[in-house]
Write an enzyme that holds these catalytic residues in place. Structure first.
Site, PDB file in Angstrom:
ATOM      1  NE  ARG A  73      -2.519  -1.273   3.416  1.00 55.39           N
ATOM      2  CZ  ARG A  73      -2.023  -0.622   4.452  1.00 55.39           C
ATOM      3  NH1 ARG A  73      -2.064   0.698   4.486  1.00 55.39           N
ATOM      4  NH2 ARG A  73      -1.498  -1.275   5.465  1.00 55.39           N
ATOM      5  CE1 TYR A 201       0.353  -5.763  -1.484  1.00 57.66           C
ATOM      6  CE2 TYR A 201      -0.895  -3.914  -0.607  1.00 57.66           C
ATOM      7  CZ  TYR A 201      -0.242  -5.124  -0.420  1.00 57.66           C
ATOM      8  OH  TYR A 201      -0.198  -5.670   0.829  1.00 57.66           O
ATOM      9  CE  LYS A 210      -6.846  -3.559   5.840  1.00 62.19           C
ATOM     10  NZ  LYS A 210      -5.714  -4.273   5.435  1.00 62.19           N
ATOM     11  CG  HIS A 230      -7.146  -3.088  10.585  1.00 60.73           C
ATOM     12  ND1 HIS A 230      -5.852  -2.680  10.762  1.00 60.73           N
ATOM     13  CD2 HIS A 230      -7.098  -4.060   9.658  1.00 60.73           C
ATOM     14  CE1 HIS A 230      -5.056  -3.384   9.973  1.00 60.73           C
ATOM     15  NE2 HIS A 230      -5.790  -4.232   9.298  1.00 60.73           N
ATOM     16  CB  SER A 252       1.042  -5.145   9.666  1.00 59.41           C
ATOM     17  OG  SER A 252       1.853  -4.021   9.735  1.00 59.41           O
ATOM     18  CB  CYS A 254       0.671  -7.972  16.102  1.00 60.33           C
ATOM     19  SG  CYS A 254       1.515  -6.435  16.467  1.00 60.33           S
ATOM     20  CG  ASP A 277      -7.679  -7.110   7.004  1.00 56.92           C
ATOM     21  OD1 ASP A 277      -6.842  -6.716   7.834  1.00 56.92           O
ATOM     22  OD2 ASP A 277      -7.840  -6.570   5.899  1.00 56.92           O
ATOM     23  NE  ARG A 374       0.260  -8.658   2.129  1.00 56.87           N
ATOM     24  CZ  ARG A 374      -0.333  -8.169   3.205  1.00 56.87           C
ATOM     25  NH1 ARG A 374      -1.502  -8.628   3.591  1.00 56.87           N
ATOM     26  NH2 ARG A 374       0.234  -7.226   3.924  1.00 56.87           N
TER      27      ARG A 374
HETATM   28  O1  SAT Z   1      -3.356  -4.106   1.173  1.00 58.34           O
HETATM   29  S1  SAT Z   1      -4.011  -4.611   2.360  1.00 58.34           S
HETATM   30  O2  SAT Z   1      -4.426  -3.482   3.188  1.00 58.34           O
HETATM   31  O3  SAT Z   1      -5.149  -5.384   2.000  1.00 58.34           O
HETATM   32  C1  SAT Z   1      -2.916  -5.520   3.231  1.00 58.34           C
HETATM   33  C2  SAT Z   1      -1.933  -4.592   3.801  1.00 58.34           C
HETATM   34  O4  SAT Z   1      -1.058  -4.095   3.064  1.00 58.34           O
HETATM   35  O5  SAT Z   1      -2.033  -4.303   5.000  1.00 58.34           O
HETATM   36 MN    MN Z   2      -5.106  -5.471   7.580  1.00 59.06          MN
END
Ligand code: SAT
Ligand code: MN
Length: 589
Positions: A73, A201, A210, A230, A252, A254, A277, A374
């Site tokens: 991201r 992405y 998101k 989240h 992220s 964790c 998520d 991923r």
């Molecule tokens: O791109 S996502 O938000 O779905 C996953 C991430 O990068 O945290």
């Molecule tokens: Mn997430």
């Protein structure tokens, strides 16, 4: 007469000028065709969008290699375009909506030339749920179309559901020319509209995730009295067969996904997965809080995933459902045609390609898989999937957990004194950075409710909204914080983590049911060593005492840092949060 939806699609096509338009129906046959287009026709940087992987060992799996600059991201290019800057808050990039649209119109003019425009009708949430939202995304790449099919309930029925309405959720996405200089992810919350260009992405391109389900949905929730969070959603079954549902928010790195699918180390206890998520939380007719997962898939980090860290995810990835499973930017074992990443069950082979397809050997001093590589996989493959997953009403939530990675200071688990105190705990929560991301290691970043990058409006208003939600519930969930990552003087983890975390969850559900003790400390209620179930685990009393200790002297620096952070939200910060801060200050300083 064209419907508002048809009119909207037509307008986007006039601007972006694709070769043709394909309306997706979400069928299996269509998914097969999309994979074929991605393998044979569409290109990224001159290479195919998808490669077929070994179908004997990895059924329905495909490899995708992104453009090399398009691996995560891009928060600095993500904007929330409310009419005024104050509404967006210090936590968001902001641009005046008309200015943003003008800029994106220029960038989008003709951007789909030579490409197919896919129109994706989908639901976030079960179609029968009163909380579900009907959405349409346009994209120009098979990877995004297929990913959306895995992550959301995509179906032509959604077009009927939208009918003549104009208030459906809109997303316009194009990969453009992948130029990071011309990459923007723009949100227009009042129009339920996301416009994204230049990236393929996940969070930049799967606009139901998101962008809509957190940034825009959080704004809808603020106006309509619900919460878009989240968070993991999971059920914890005890030996009597009672299931307690909880949600957990963590930044992220964790282990959020591992937690959602945990294999319990305590006999008789089981974890049931509902989401890893996003949680949409609504107050039900009985005054309790209910959660749904608006998604139907996982978009998880591959490195570190193994039969040890997350056996249920490995089973999910190898599942037999027909929903292609995608691997993005993992390495490839060329000999076996299998995906591979650092930390997986088997060692790297002799003949490997890295995430960009270049020859790789173990002595190369770079990882073979991209650290943010991923997988995209259907949740219906999950062996631990809760039988309530498709319940349109959602599941009743008894506890909300805030987690973070803190090597010092924070005990293994803390129960908040009240809803208001719990909101303060969420507000000040954060995590230390790890080597997985390319910034300095061990630096604390505060990330309230793990929502800092995802709250679609001023976070001070968001804290106020949380406080308000508590007063509207008959039985607000209890709020807890957890920290699996406390270390000793030599930097070794004190707690074994993974499946042993069930012992902490057990204390949490026992507290909910008034079955467990604890002691009051300035930061909340903390278990005494004897309150944690330790049968079948080899942990010394000293370690457990250290894990559960609260040293107010150590909190002095922390308190200063919390104040600095709270002040960054200016005069909008709710007085209730400042009052909780003051109580903590008075006890520790
Ligand atoms: O791109 S996502 O938000 O779905 C996953 C991430 O990068 O945290
Ligand atoms: Mn997430």
């Amino acid at each position: 007469m064209p419907t508002p939806l048809e009119k909207w699609v037509h307008q986007q096509a006039e601007l972006t000028k694709p070769d043709r338009i394909h309306w997706c129906d979400g069928s299996e046959e269509e998914a097969r065709w999309l994979m074929k287009v991605g393998m044979e026709q569409e290109k990224i940087n001159g290479s195919p969008v998808f490669y077929l992987l070994n179908q004997n060992t990895w059924p329905h799996a495909y490899l995708h290699r992104s453009h090399p600059t398009d691996v995560a991201r891009t928060e600095h290019l993500t904007y929330v375009c409310h009419p005024d800057k104050e509404t967006a808050g210090p936590n968001n990039n902001w641009m005046e909506p008309e200015k943003a649209k003008k800029m994106l119109t220029n960038l989008s003019n003709g951007c789909m030339r030579g490409r197919i425009m896919y129109v994706l009708p989908y639901m976030m949430g079960h179609p029968d749920s009163p909380f579900a939202k009907a959405c349409v995304q346009i994209t120009d790449i098979s990877y995004v179309a297929v990913s959306m099919r895995i992550m959301t309930r995509m179906s032509k029925k959604v077009i009927k559901k939208i009918g003549n309405r104009d208030d459906f959720v809109k997303g316009l996405h194009s990969v453009g020319d992948f130029n990071p200089e011309k990459r923007f992810i723009m949100h227009f919350p009042d129009e339920h509209f996301v416009w994204s260009i230049g990236s393929g992405y996940g969070g930049n391109a799967l606009l139901g995730k998101k962008c809509f389900s957190l940034r825009i949905a959080s704004w809808l929730g603020y106006n309509e009295s619900w919460l878009a969070e989240h968070m993991v959603i999971m059920g914890i079954e005890d030996p009597e067969g009672n299931i307690t549902y909880v949600t957990a928010a963590m930044p992220s790195a964790c282990g959020k996904t591992n937690l959602a699918m945990m294999e319990s180390a305590l006999p008789g206890y089981r974890v049931w997965t509902i989401g890893d998520d996003i949680a949409w939380l609504n107050i039900g007719p009985d005054g309790n809080l209910y959660a749904i997962n608006p998604e139907i898939g996982f978009f998880g980090v591959a490195p570190g995933t193994s039969s040890k860290t997350n056996p249920n995810m490995v089973k999910t990835l190898k599942g037999q459902n027909f929903y292609p499973t995608l691997f993005t930017n993992t390495a490839l074992n060329i000999q076996t045609n299998e995906p591979w990443w650092e930390g997986f069950d088997v060692p790297a082979g002799d003949n490997m390609a890295d995430w960009q397809g270049k020859a790789w050997v173990p002595s190369s001093n770079k990882p073979a898989a991209h650290p943010n590589s991923r997988f995209t996989v259907s949740i219906y493959n999950t062996p631990t999937l809760s039988r309530e997953f498709d319940n349109p009403k959602g599941v009743p939530i008894s506890a909300i957990i805030f987690g973070g990675r803190r090597s010092k200071l924070l005990p293994l688990v803390v129960e908040a004194f009240s809803w208001q105190h719990g909101v303060f705990i969420g507000t000040r929560s954060g995590s230390e950075t790890t080597a997985a991301a390319d910034h300095q290691v061990g630096v604390l970043r505060r990330d309230p409710m793990a929502m800092l990058p995802f709250c679609g409006y001023n976070m001070a208003d968001y804290f106020r909204h949380w406080l308000r939600m508590g007063s509207k519930m008959k039985n607000p969930p209890k709020i807890f914080s957890v920290n699996w990552f406390r270390t000793d003087e030599d930097g070794n983890f004190l707690w074994p983590g993974f499946g042993e975390n069930i012992r902490v969850l057990k204390w949490i559900i026992d507290r909910i049911n008034n079955r467990a003790g604890g002691r009051e400390t300035p930061i909340g209620i903390v278990p005494r060593p004897e309150d944690i179930e330790t049968s079948g685990i080899d942990i010394s009393k000293e370690k457990l005492e250290k894990l559960l200790s609260v040293d107010t002297r150590e909190w002095k620096d922390e308190i200063q840092d919390i104040k600095k952070f709270l002040d960054s939200f200016g005069r909008k910060m709710p007085s209730e949060i400042l009052a909780e801060y003051q109580k903590l200050y008075n006890q520790c300083v």
